[in-house]
Structure formats: C-alpha cells, structure tokens
Write a protein that holds these residues in place. Sequence first.
Motif, PDB file in Angstrom:
ATOM      1  N   ILE A  70      53.423  -9.623 -50.047  1.00  0.00           N
ATOM      2  CA  ILE A  70      53.711  -8.459 -50.877  1.00  0.00           C
ATOM      3  C   ILE A  70      53.072  -7.201 -50.342  1.00  0.00           C
ATOM      4  CG2 ILE A  70      54.059  -9.735 -53.004  1.00  0.00           C
ATOM      5  CD1 ILE A  70      51.225  -9.071 -53.757  1.00  0.00           C
ATOM      6  N   LEU A 125      47.536 -13.541 -58.522  1.00  0.00           N
ATOM      7  CA  LEU A 125      48.891 -13.879 -58.128  1.00  0.00           C
ATOM      8  C   LEU A 125      49.065 -15.389 -57.966  1.00  0.00           C
ATOM      9  CD1 LEU A 125      49.419 -10.931 -55.684  1.00  0.00           C
ATOM     10  CD2 LEU A 125      50.507 -11.286 -57.875  1.00  0.00           C
ATOM     11  N   ALA A 174      43.213  -5.490 -52.586  1.00  0.00           N
ATOM     12  CA  ALA A 174      43.196  -6.842 -52.024  1.00  0.00           C
ATOM     13  C   ALA A 174      43.357  -6.799 -50.514  1.00  0.00           C
ATOM     14  CB  ALA A 174      44.302  -7.671 -52.655  1.00  0.00           C
ATOM     15  N   ASN A 211      53.814  -9.250 -57.978  1.00  0.00           N
ATOM     16  CA  ASN A 211      53.820  -8.358 -56.822  1.00  0.00           C
ATOM     17  C   ASN A 211      52.998  -7.098 -56.992  1.00  0.00           C
ATOM     18  OD1 ASN A 211      55.521 -10.242 -55.926  1.00  0.00           O
ATOM     19  ND2 ASN A 211      57.351  -8.973 -56.002  1.00  0.00           N
ATOM     20  N   THR A 212      51.951  -7.180 -57.723  1.00  0.00           N
ATOM     21  CA  THR A 212      51.098  -5.998 -57.769  1.00  0.00           C
ATOM     22  C   THR A 212      49.861  -6.266 -56.927  1.00  0.00           C
ATOM     23  OG1 THR A 212      50.247  -6.889 -59.836  1.00  0.00           O
ATOM     24  CG2 THR A 212      51.819  -5.100 -59.972  1.00  0.00           C
ATOM     25  N   VAL A 213      49.491  -5.263 -56.197  1.00  0.00           N
ATOM     26  CA  VAL A 213      48.329  -5.403 -55.336  1.00  0.00           C
ATOM     27  C   VAL A 213      47.076  -5.281 -56.181  1.00  0.00           C
ATOM     28  CG1 VAL A 213      47.107  -4.454 -53.384  1.00  0.00           C
ATOM     29  CG2 VAL A 213      49.594  -4.422 -53.421  1.00  0.00           C
ATOM     30  N   GLN A 214      46.283  -6.276 -56.139  1.00  0.00           N
ATOM     31  CA  GLN A 214      45.087  -6.323 -56.961  1.00  0.00           C
ATOM     32  C   GLN A 214      44.074  -5.297 -56.496  1.00  0.00           C
ATOM     33  OE1 GLN A 214      44.584  -7.724 -59.653  1.00  0.00           O
ATOM     34  NE2 GLN A 214      42.920  -9.220 -59.694  1.00  0.00           N
ATOM     35  N   ILE A 261      48.680  -9.605 -47.783  1.00  0.00           N
ATOM     36  CA  ILE A 261      48.386 -10.279 -49.043  1.00  0.00           C
ATOM     37  C   ILE A 261      49.677 -10.867 -49.562  1.00  0.00           C
ATOM     38  CG2 ILE A 261      46.340  -9.100 -49.835  1.00  0.00           C
ATOM     39  CD1 ILE A 261      47.995  -7.121 -51.205  1.00  0.00           C
TER      40      ILE A 261
END
Lengths: 477, 177
Positions: free
Chosen positions: B147, B112, A173, A157-160, B159
């Motif tokens: 997310i 992810l 992202a 759950n980390t935003v790239q 996303i």
Amino acid sequence: MGTIEPFNRLVKLAARAFYDDITTKGENQPKTGRSDNRGIAVVVLDALTRRQWVREEDLAKDLKLHTKQLRRILRFFEEEKLVARDHRKETAKGAKIYNAAVAATGDSQQTGREGDEKLKMHTHSYCCLDYSQIYDVVRYRLHRMKKKLKDEIESKNTVQEYICPNCSKRYTALDALRLISPYDEYFHCESCNGVLVAESDKLATQELGDGDDNARRCRHEKIKDMLTKMEEQLKPLIDQLARVKDLPVPEFGSLQAWELRANAAGRSANGELNPNDPSKSSQGFGFGGTPMPYVGETKVEVAFSGIGEEGENVKPVNANKPVKVLPPWMIKEGMNLTKEQRGEANKEVKMGGTTTAPELSDDKKSTTADDEAKNIQDEYIKAYYAAFLMRQHGQEETVQKEQESTNATISNEVYSSPTERQVGMKSKRDDGYEGDDVKLEEVPPTGGRTERFKVHDLNVEAEASEDDEDDIDWEEG
Amino acid sequence: MFFHIVLERNMQLHPRHFGRDLRDKLVAKLMKDVEGTCSGRHGFIVAITGIESVGKGLIRDGTGFVTFPVKYQCVVFRPFKGEILEAVVTMVNKMGFFAEAGPVQIFVSNHLIPDDMEFQSGDMPNYTTSDGSVKIQKESEVRLKIIGTRVDATEIFCIGTIKDDFLGVISDPGATS
C-alpha cells in the motif's frame, strides 16, 4: 472576465461551510464575549467578493478592522490558497495608479494615500480572490473529507502513523525500519528514544467500545452517519460547484496587469488619457508595453500616453524631463464623468501638467498642427481643451490668490475636498477646481518640479490660454 | 514486479586488465558492481542478461584508468503500490511484522492485520487467530498487498496489508513449497 456571480456565491458558501468558526485569537488567549471574533473570516471573504484587487489597508478601513488582524486573516487565507496577495514597494504616486484603477472599476470607497512623503517607498500589500484556485481547493477539500471517511469505513490501506509522546515527533509506517529497537518489541523515537504510540484512527475510536464487536459496529455506524450528514450539509456547496464547473473562471491576473487593464478600460470609457502616467515616470515602474486598444484617442498621445508602445517612447522622454507629464488639455470633462478620486489624481497630475504646459504646448502645437487634418477625434479633444481653457481663464485670478495657501494643509484638503464635492455638482466643482489646481501646484510630486511650478505658474496658464485660443476656432457642437 | 530493461553505466578499468581479455574483464567487473544493487528509479538489479554495446574507452587525465560506457540488458525488480506479492516473514513484533520478498523489505503494521489475530509474545512471537487456526510467525509465507513504497536513492522500502480478501498466510514455516 466571465460572469462572476456564481463564483462569488461559491466563495460565500465555502466560507460559511468551512471557515465560520475561525478566530484570530490564539488557543490560550482569553475569549470573552466581547473579544470573540469567530466568523470574521466569512466577513472578509464576503468583502473580497465585492472587490477585485484591493489594498489591505483600504479593506481594513472599510471593514473597520485592525490592519494587523486583517493581515492575519489574509495570511491564513493565502495559505489556504483562496486569496492571492501581492506586496510591492510604492511611493505615494504609485498608490494613485491603483486608486485610478479601482475607480475605473467602479469602486466607490477610495481613500487615497497622499501625504508629505515625497519619495518614501512603503510596502503596500494587495489582495484578491483567486477564483480558479478556490474552485480547485474546495473540490480537493471535499475529496479529502470523503476519502478519509470512506477509508475509515472500509478501514483499509491507510498508512499508519506513529507519534512520540515526549517530543511529539511524527513517523509513518514507512519509517518503520529506522524505528525498530533491538531490545524490545516497540518502536522508539529517533531523537528521544521514547516509545512511539500508534496514532489510532480518531474518527473510529472516539467512543470507548462496550465490547469489541459492539465497539467496532458502533464506530462503523458513527462514521456512516458522519458521511451521510456531511453529504447532506454540503449539498448546496456541491451543487454550486457543479454549476460553476463549466463556466469560464473570472481572471483578474496579476496586480500590474489588472491595473493596466482597469486604467485602460476607464480611459476608453471616459475618453481621456490616463493621468497617472506621470506617476509612472516618477516611480520608474516597469509598466511596460501592454498594447491596449483605446477608443477615441489621438496621436497626440504618442507624447504622453503611458500604455502601449507609445509608453515606451514616452518613457525616455519623460526620463529626461520629468516635469513634462501631462498636457493640461487632457484633463477635461472627464472630470465630471470619473470618480472624485480619479479627478483628484487627474488634478494632481494635471498640476504637473499645467505647470509644464509651456513646454508641452509647444509640442502640442506641432503635433496638433499635424493632427488637425486627421481625425474627428482630434477635433473632439481640442474642443475639450477649449472648454478647459475657458475654465482656466476664470481660475487664473483665484490661482494667484490661493497660491499663498499652505502646503501642509494641501494633502489633507485634497482628500477632504473630494468628499465635499461628491455631494456637490459640477458647478461647485468648477469653483473648487481652482483651489485644487492651486494647491496641487504647490505640492509637486517630485522635487524637481517645484521650481518649475513656481516659475511658470502664472506664465504657463497665460501662455497656454493665449496660444490655444488661437488654435481653437471651433466649438464642439 | 520484474522488468527487463537496458541500462547504461560508465565502467572504469585499470590498465593492468588491458590485453586480450579486455572485454571479458570489463563485463565481469560490471556484473560484480551492478548485480544486487538498487537504484530508486529502476529498482533492484537482479541479474545482467547481456551486453548490448561497449563504447570507446576514454583515458582519464592524470591516471591511466579508462572509462567505457557500457549498455547492458538486465532484469530488475521494482515493487509498486497496489501490487500483490508473496513474502517470507522475518520478524514479528508488537507493532506488526516484517517480511521479505526477495531484495525488498515489507512492513505490515498491526493496524492492517485482521482484527481477529492477536499478538502473542514468547520465544516465537506470532499473530494467531482466536481459534488458533491461522498463525503468522517467523518463516511463514504470506501473501500481502503493497500500500505504500518509500523510494530513496539506493533503497526501497514498502508497507503492506493482509486485511483484504485472499491475503494472509499461504503456508507455514518449514512446509515444503
């Protein structure tokens, strides 16, 4: 204001935990052993825990730091939300209000800002620790640290984020739609069309993996280690946070509110009026009417007090006659009780008061006549006045002699004399008192006063003493 | 997620439509204007289910157009963070894949996507597990978790991740539902 000690301890722990390697030198500047000043931030924060609202120049002087350096550090802390700053334009007089306020709170390191500048407005900067914000900021920081590590561990759950290597523009992202290119399979920067690189988790990929599985496990272990180490090293800080959680936060308020409060507190502690009122009128600050309860002050204050509703009444009066500021009998034993600076300020203003004593005394006579019958406090004040006048009698002679002293040296002497006198005792002060009176007379706070000063000098004192002698039949017990 | 809410809109009607069928024409115009649009606040307006009220028309100065305030009920779709959706893959990329869940587009970055799935380029780029058992390519159905959402005034973009339990490919392309 609540108990400040646990909060100060919190500040000190946080400073040592997070800011102990902050340096004010840039990345490219040479760092020699001599010029390396890492840790200066901790010193500054510690100094601020011992003060409330403090002028930045004063703090720099106390810490023996360059003003610019200190400013840089304070600006950094302001951005970190640990310190509240206030910038305001003031004349030299305004500085006195602040000085008095600080003196009232027991700060012994005061350097006044007297000079020959009559009405030049300088921007003075003040700073103060903002405890409620510090509490929140430290908690937030800890939360973010833990969250980052936990996210890494669970890797979810980390935003790239994506970075362009050419122009180092950052994307997330969420911008992916704008970044896809029809030609190839990579993301392209919007401005320079460079191929974006995914920003990999720094914590996770610090070490090159041996093999894929091993690498991942190593990363996991490293992050877990980091998390446990962090919790263990930050334990004292976290404990202090828990202790402080339920305590009321010490609140100093805005700079003006604090000054008002401090002056009023000082006043009620010493039983004398705030001698900085004249500076108020001369500066035209909107000190406004915060009604403050004071102990033992008489209605005579109606004409002169600066704080409270009376202040508002006074202001128009003062506006018309800027010279009429303080009645001389206001200044008295308070001298002995307050700090030198306060005394200084008192004296300075007093001079304004003494020179205008003729006008004032008339008013006073009428008011005192009314008040005589009223409070014991009135009598107390008058007794003070009596004592003062007694002193002034002796001073009159020296006043004439010393009038010839130069103006130029006045300001300097005014400030040097206090330090001398601090060493000395009351008796000394009495002697030097006259000198101060004299000098201050010749350095009027506003241009308009000058003439009156010179005109009334001796006359004033003579009249005042005569008049009041009649009124005063009783001596305090 | 889908919601059934009441919205209001000011509809302008040309005088040529005045007459017996004024109301019907108004409703038709409303449907044409509003269905399929997206507002950041409510989400995508999927369908109008009914008209609640039509207010009094106000004639605009200078022109003959009349403005009617119309209250209508409609079904809207708004994705939220943490929501789990099924989506259809539309494009597969080295950086991840794009999927659509109705009107909303979702991007799943390769970070992810489970580590055991590798990107394979070709005329049908896809992500495949090492043993080839699971494949994500165009037109596959996947279940993903949102997310993050980016909400503009008229656009919503999300996303997602398939790295959690029970997420990933549901069915392969071409398979009947």
